[in-house]
Design a protein around this motif. Structure first.
Motif, short mmCIF file in Angstrom:
data_model
loop_
_atom_site.label_atom_id
_atom_site.label_comp_id
_atom_site.label_asym_id
_atom_site.label_seq_id
_atom_site.Cartn_x
_atom_site.Cartn_y
_atom_site.Cartn_z
N PRO A 113 0.76 -1.28 -0.06
CA PRO A 113 0.03 -0.21 0.04
C PRO A 113 0.84 1.37 -0.06
O PRO A 113 0.32 2.38 -0.39
N GLU A 114 1.99 0.98 0.52
CA GLU A 114 2.80 2.39 0.49
C GLU A 114 3.87 2.53 -0.64
O GLU A 114 4.69 3.49 -0.90
N ARG A 115 3.59 1.69 -1.53
CA ARG A 115 4.49 1.79 -2.75
C ARG A 115 5.92 1.83 -2.59
O ARG A 115 6.60 2.71 -3.30
N ARG A 116 6.37 1.30 -1.69
CA ARG A 116 7.61 1.38 -1.28
C ARG A 116 8.77 0.44 -2.28
O ARG A 116 9.82 0.92 -2.15
N PHE A 117 8.08 -0.61 -2.93
CA PHE A 117 8.94 -1.40 -3.58
C PHE A 117 8.88 -0.94 -4.81
O PHE A 117 7.88 -0.68 -5.60
N ASN A 118 10.29 -0.78 -5.65
CA ASN A 118 10.43 -0.59 -6.64
C ASN A 118 9.52 0.80 -7.03
O ASN A 118 8.71 0.66 -8.07
N PRO A 119 9.68 1.86 -6.37
CA PRO A 119 8.63 2.92 -6.76
C PRO A 119 9.02 3.79 -8.15
O PRO A 119 10.45 3.43 -8.58
N GLU A 120 7.90 4.25 -8.77
CA GLU A 120 8.35 4.74 -10.02
C GLU A 120 8.68 3.68 -11.06
O GLU A 120 9.53 4.25 -12.00
N LYS A 121 8.47 2.64 -11.09
CA LYS A 121 8.74 1.52 -12.00
C LYS A 121 7.37 1.14 -12.65
O LYS A 121 6.18 1.40 -12.13
N VAL A 122 7.44 0.85 -13.88
CA VAL A 122 6.15 0.09 -14.44
C VAL A 122 5.16 1.14 -14.74
O VAL A 122 4.86 1.37 -16.02
N PHE A 123 4.76 1.87 -13.72
CA PHE A 123 3.44 2.74 -14.17
C PHE A 123 3.75 4.11 -14.55
O PHE A 123 4.80 4.56 -13.57
N PRO A 124 3.21 4.55 -15.43
CA PRO A 124 3.49 5.86 -15.84
C PRO A 124 3.29 7.00 -14.65
O PRO A 124 2.16 6.76 -14.04
N THR A 125 4.03 7.88 -14.50
CA THR A 125 3.93 8.89 -13.69
C THR A 125 4.13 10.47 -14.20
O THR A 125 4.88 10.29 -14.97
N PRO A 126 3.50 11.31 -13.78
CA PRO A 126 3.69 12.71 -14.39
C PRO A 126 5.22 13.12 -14.13
O PRO A 126 5.77 13.81 -15.23
N ARG A 127 5.73 12.71 -13.12
CA ARG A 127 7.41 13.10 -12.91
C ARG A 127 8.23 12.51 -14.21
O ARG A 127 9.01 12.94 -14.88
N LEU A 128 7.75 11.01 -14.47
CA LEU A 128 8.68 10.48 -15.34
C LEU A 128 8.44 10.69 -17.01
O LEU A 128 9.08 11.01 -17.82
N CYS A 129 6.89 10.95 -16.95
CA CYS A 129 6.39 11.19 -18.39
C CYS A 129 5.69 12.35 -18.66
O CYS A 129 5.12 12.48 -19.83
N GLY A 130 5.58 13.38 -17.72
CA GLY A 130 5.14 14.41 -18.18
C GLY A 130 3.79 14.49 -17.55
O GLY A 130 3.17 13.28 -17.21
N ASP A 131 2.73 15.54 -17.68
CA ASP A 131 1.56 15.45 -17.16
C ASP A 131 0.70 14.49 -17.84
O ASP A 131 -0.21 14.09 -17.31
N LYS A 132 0.90 14.29 -19.14
CA LYS A 132 -0.02 13.57 -19.65
C LYS A 132 0.67 12.37 -20.46
O LYS A 132 1.40 12.18 -21.64
N PRO A 133 1.07 11.06 -19.40
CA PRO A 133 1.68 10.24 -19.86
C PRO A 133 0.87 9.49 -21.07
O PRO A 133 0.26 8.24 -20.75
#
Ligand SMILES: Cc1cc2nc3c(=O)[nH]c(=O)nc-3n(C[C@H](O)[C@H](O)[C@H](O)COP(=O)(O)OP(=O)(O)OC[C@H]3O[C@@H](n4cnc5c(N)ncnc54)[C@H](O)[C@@H]3O)c2cc1C
Length: 506
Positions: A469-489
């Motif tokens: 639930p805390e998304r502690r494991f491998n955070p910012e992997k697999v799922f698109p996020t605004p930080r990685l992909c911009g506002d519109k991933p």
């Protein structure tokens, strides 16, 4: 001016001292669990862990710990949680999508010390192994008795079973035998809160009750916990294996041959394709005597008992011939067969013979579209002024285009990455997928939103949150996020199967 510079120097020295003190305190806490030499904070040693096979991305972790047992893994996970550190599990670091790329300030939990084969139970056709066991070592331990572990990634002499489970790895012979998920019967998993659970059992699928949680964990890319034991299915070595090489004027005819064979219901153990550029690299690197004046080559294994092998090979031969094969032949002896497979399995490394750098892509397409998709990929390369080699699991429609570039030329690496991304869009347009076996990791997170819509991604996040639930494991992997992909991933586009009405999202 001089005073300011002096202040800045003092600030930076103070920062270094603070970090050194912090590192020492952190090291001391983890050292209580794993021993001082297995809690690594020295800059030079951390460098080994700052990337995986996706070499263009590097992040120095805060600390690397190398536990030696399930209990130590659980204690490290609990401590990481208390200290609010992100956790990145790591096997051998051969992943090609940045799956074990550290996150900023993370603790990397490396499983390389847990490399024991704990039990071999041939009457039940299983082996119980620790996660750091090298894939090929299972077969090496069993082959004397006529058994083996089937999933055979080309990296099998170095990658670990824990990494294979996390990526649901495949390999040439997964066409007939299935991916890692088909060969894992049970798991010990340290959950992100440190609890240890057992999933599955050696009784196998017919006896399993309830949700297939092993199936959920396999392929979850280290986001559901740390696998600390794996119960794998082992198979009897086939009575006989017949290998065939077939050469073709171009990838069009080779692609057609694959469609014909699969369409006829023939299931070879493996059908691998190499195009002209890949053949050139493999010949230079390994000394196989494959002809250089052909457009493509298929390498095929047919296995089983004698009668099955003879019949399957004869039927496959007819389809190869009908598709326009130039030459079809069997290896002259076992040494030639082994060299051919060694050539295929070292194909990625062989690219170094024809290009200073390359970007490996991994996408899936329907097998019938191999020829047109390879033509589109070639056009993308030509437009960008880059060469693209293809060596892949043709029977599964799992492409591995290798975009060749020269990292010394400014901007060329970025162009190669863009071309590799466009290749994924071609795969999606043909109804395929953005990954076949190398995972999404860091590399493809921004493309996931083009294959799945927001509801799909949210549903997947809910499954993830049930474990972490805390998304502690491998955070910012697999799922698109605004930080990685911009506002519109990535713009979601309806999958061809939805357009045709074969699949829906209702
Ligand atoms: C030359 C080459 C050829 C390759 N060929 C193939 C191929 O044919 N088929 C294929 O599928 N792949 C292939 N790969 C990719 C890679 O080898 C596989 O993805 C492999 O499974 C990674 O294993 P690893 O031990 O190196 O894991 P790592 O790269 O260390 O980690 C991979 C992922 O698994 C997670 N992880 C690792 N261990 C655990 C654990 N114990 N518990 C939970 N999560 C964990 C990590 O966090 C990460 O997300 C190839 C790579 C190379 C370099």
């Amino acid at each position: 001016m001089h005073v300011r510079e002096g202040e800045r120097r003092i600030e930076s020295i103070a920062g270094d001292v603070r970090k050194a003190l912090g590192d020492a305190a952190l090291q001391a806490q983890f050292a209580l669990i794993v021993g001082a030499k297995n809690a690594i904070v020295s800059e030079s040693q951390l460098r080994t862990y700052e990337c995986d096979g996706l070499l263009g991305y590097r992040v120095r972790p805060q600390i690397v710990v190398l536990p030696g047992s399930t209990e130590e893994v659980a204690a490290c996970v609990k401590l990481a949680r208390e200290l609010n550190l992100p956790v990145v599990p790591r096997g051998a670091g051969t992943g090609l999508s940045g799956g074990s790329l550290p996150s900023e300030g993370s603790v990397v939990i490396g499983l390389s010390r847990m490399k024991k084969i704990l039990e071999v139970d041939l009457p039940n056709r299983v082996a119980r192994v620790q996660p750091g066991v090298i894939n090929l070592d299972i077969t090496r331990a069993l082959e004397g008795d006529g058994w083996y572990y089937a999933p055979d990634p080309s990296s099998q002499s170095v990658c670990t079973i824990g990494g294979n489970v996390a990526e649901n790895s495949g390999g040439a012979h997964c066409l007939k035998y299935g991916f890692t998920v088909n060969h894992v019967l049970g798991l010990t998993l340290v959950l992100p809160d440190g609890e240890v659970v057992q999933l599955g059992s050696r009784a196998g699928e017919p006896d399993a009750l309830g949700y297939d949680l092993v199936g959920v964990v396999v392929g979850s890319e280290g986001m559901t916990g740390i696998v600390t034991e794996v119960l794998v299915r082992v198979l009897r070595t086939a009575a006989r294996t017949q290998t065939l090489f077939a050469t073709f004027p171009s990838t069009d005819e080779a692609g057609d041959a694959v469609s014909r064979i699969i369409g006829a219901g023939i299931v070879p153990a493996a059908i691998e394709m190499c195009d002209q550029l890949a053949i050139e690299a493999i010949v230079k690197a390994t000394g196989v005597d494959w002809p250089l004046d052909v457009g493509a080559l298929l390498l095929m294994d047919v296995d089983g008992v004698d009668a099955e092998v003879e019949e399957t090979a004869a039927r496959a031969y007819d389809h190869l011939r009908a598709a326009g094969a130039l030459v079809i032949r069997a290896p002259r002896d076992e040494a030639e067969r082994a060299l051919a497979w060694k050539g295929r399995k070292s194909a990625f490394a062989a690219m170094g013979r024809i290009s200073p750098n390359y970007h490996v892509q991994d996408g899936v397409i329907p097998r019938k579209d191999i020829a047109p998709v390879l033509r589109e990929i070639a056009a993308l390369g030509a437009n960008a002024g880059l060469r693209i080699a293809n060596v892949f699991h043709a029977g599964d429609g799992n492409l591995h285009p290798l975009v060749l570039y020269d990292g010394r030329i400014p901007g060329q690496e970025q162009i190669a990455e863009l071309v590799a991304g466009e290749i994924l869009r071609v795969c999606l347009r043909y109804g395929g997928s953005v990954t076949g076996e190398h995972g999404v990791g860091h590399d493809k997170a921004c493309y996931l939103g083009e294959q799945f819509n927001a509801d799909d991604l949210e549903t997947m996040q809910m499954v993830r949150a049930a474990f972490d639930p805390e998304r502690r494991f491998n955070p910012e992997k697999v799922f698109p996020t605004p930080r990685l992909c911009g506002d519109k991933p990535g713009a979601y586009v309806a999958h061809p199967a939805e357009v045709s009405g074969e699949a829906g999202r209702g």
